[in-house]
Design a protein around this motif. Sequence first.
Motif, PDB file in Angstrom:
ATOM      1  N   ILE A  11       0.838  -1.195   0.000  1.00 24.35           N
ATOM      2  CA  ILE A  11       0.000   0.000   0.000  1.00 24.35           C
ATOM      3  C   ILE A  11       0.869   1.239   0.000  1.00 24.35           C
ATOM      4  CG2 ILE A  11      -0.258   0.180   2.515  1.00 24.35           C
ATOM      5  CD1 ILE A  11      -3.303   0.819   1.883  1.00 24.35           C
ATOM      6  N   ILE A  12       0.410   2.246  -0.739  1.00 25.23           N
ATOM      7  CA  ILE A  12       1.041   3.563  -0.693  1.00 25.23           C
ATOM      8  C   ILE A  12      -0.112   4.547  -0.499  1.00 25.23           C
ATOM      9  CG2 ILE A  12       1.072   3.874  -3.203  1.00 25.23           C
ATOM     10  CD1 ILE A  12       3.771   5.372  -2.758  1.00 25.23           C
ATOM     11  N   TYR A  64      -1.960  -0.916  -9.565  1.00 20.13           N
ATOM     12  CA  TYR A  64      -2.853  -0.615  -8.449  1.00 20.13           C
ATOM     13  C   TYR A  64      -4.007  -1.605  -8.456  1.00 20.13           C
ATOM     14  CZ  TYR A  64      -0.157   3.514  -7.480  1.00 20.13           C
ATOM     15  OH  TYR A  64       0.866   4.353  -7.140  1.00 20.13           O
ATOM     16  N   ILE A  65      -4.318  -2.113  -7.284  1.00 20.98           N
ATOM     17  CA  ILE A  65      -5.347  -3.146  -7.128  1.00 20.98           C
ATOM     18  C   ILE A  65      -6.530  -2.525  -6.392  1.00 20.98           C
ATOM     19  CG2 ILE A  65      -5.865  -5.447  -6.210  1.00 20.98           C
ATOM     20  CD1 ILE A  65      -3.611  -5.553  -8.254  1.00 20.98           C
ATOM     21  N   ASN A  66      -7.589  -2.210  -7.128  1.00 21.38           N
ATOM     22  CA  ASN A  66      -8.747  -1.582  -6.485  1.00 21.38           C
ATOM     23  C   ASN A  66      -9.751  -2.638  -6.034  1.00 21.38           C
ATOM     24  OD1 ASN A  66     -10.462  -2.191  -8.738  1.00 21.38           O
ATOM     25  ND2 ASN A  66      -9.644  -0.401  -9.788  1.00 21.38           N
ATOM     26  N   VAL A  67     -10.811  -2.179  -5.349  1.00 26.43           N
ATOM     27  CA  VAL A  67     -11.772  -3.126  -4.772  1.00 26.43           C
ATOM     28  C   VAL A  67     -12.611  -3.857  -5.820  1.00 26.43           C
ATOM     29  CG1 VAL A  67     -11.918  -2.029  -2.503  1.00 26.43           C
ATOM     30  CG2 VAL A  67     -13.452  -1.278  -4.314  1.00 26.43           C
ATOM     31  N   THR A  68     -12.700  -3.321  -7.042  1.00 27.68           N
ATOM     32  CA  THR A  68     -13.417  -4.077  -8.076  1.00 27.68           C
ATOM     33  C   THR A  68     -12.549  -5.216  -8.613  1.00 27.68           C
ATOM     34  OG1 THR A  68     -12.740  -2.545  -9.822  1.00 27.68           O
ATOM     35  CG2 THR A  68     -14.861  -2.127  -8.784  1.00 27.68           C
ATOM     36  N   MET A  69     -11.234  -5.070  -8.480  1.00 26.82           N
ATOM     37  CA  MET A  69     -10.320  -6.122  -8.928  1.00 26.82           C
ATOM     38  C   MET A  69     -10.160  -7.206  -7.859  1.00 26.82           C
ATOM     39  SD  MET A  69      -7.449  -3.557 -10.470  1.00 26.82           S
ATOM     40  CE  MET A  69      -6.196  -4.759 -10.894  1.00 26.82           C
TER      41      MET A  69
END
Length: 160
Positions: A11-12, A64-69
């Motif tokens: 995380i950044i 970047y890994i978002n919540v939809t991924m």
Amino acid sequence: MKNHFTAKLEIIGINPFVFLPEEILTVVFESSGKNKSPIPVKGTVNGKEFKQNLVKYKEEWRLYINVTMLKDSPKRIGETVDIFIEYDDSERKISMHPDFEKAINENPVVLKNFEKLSSSRKSELIKYINHLKTEKSIQRNIQKIIQHLKGETEFFGRKI
């Protein structure tokens, strides 16, 4: 399998991401014909399909890994995820809401200021309007953005 790897979710700020192995980056650079950010990619995270941009931030390439991924991705920092990634050459043009387009084109100052925005900022505004659910909120936010593009107000903490 080519373009397949596992990585620790990091995380950044508030943004979960993974670093890509050099050999995967090389393949993506070769297939995209570029090594400048952003690079459109597609693939899977833990078997779930995604479309995303690969970006370089602080001299490091990140996905970047978002919540939809990945469901609850901000709560899963430190977890190892299974990723398949490849360059995505599909057209990614986002259509502008017709009322938003009309409002921008009605005022030369607004149009000029909109055209001066970076493509990522234009895309951000278009996506924002496109993701609103009710006609009332669409119209209200179009007016807010138009005022912003006239230089009258800030929008999301930014000025023209």
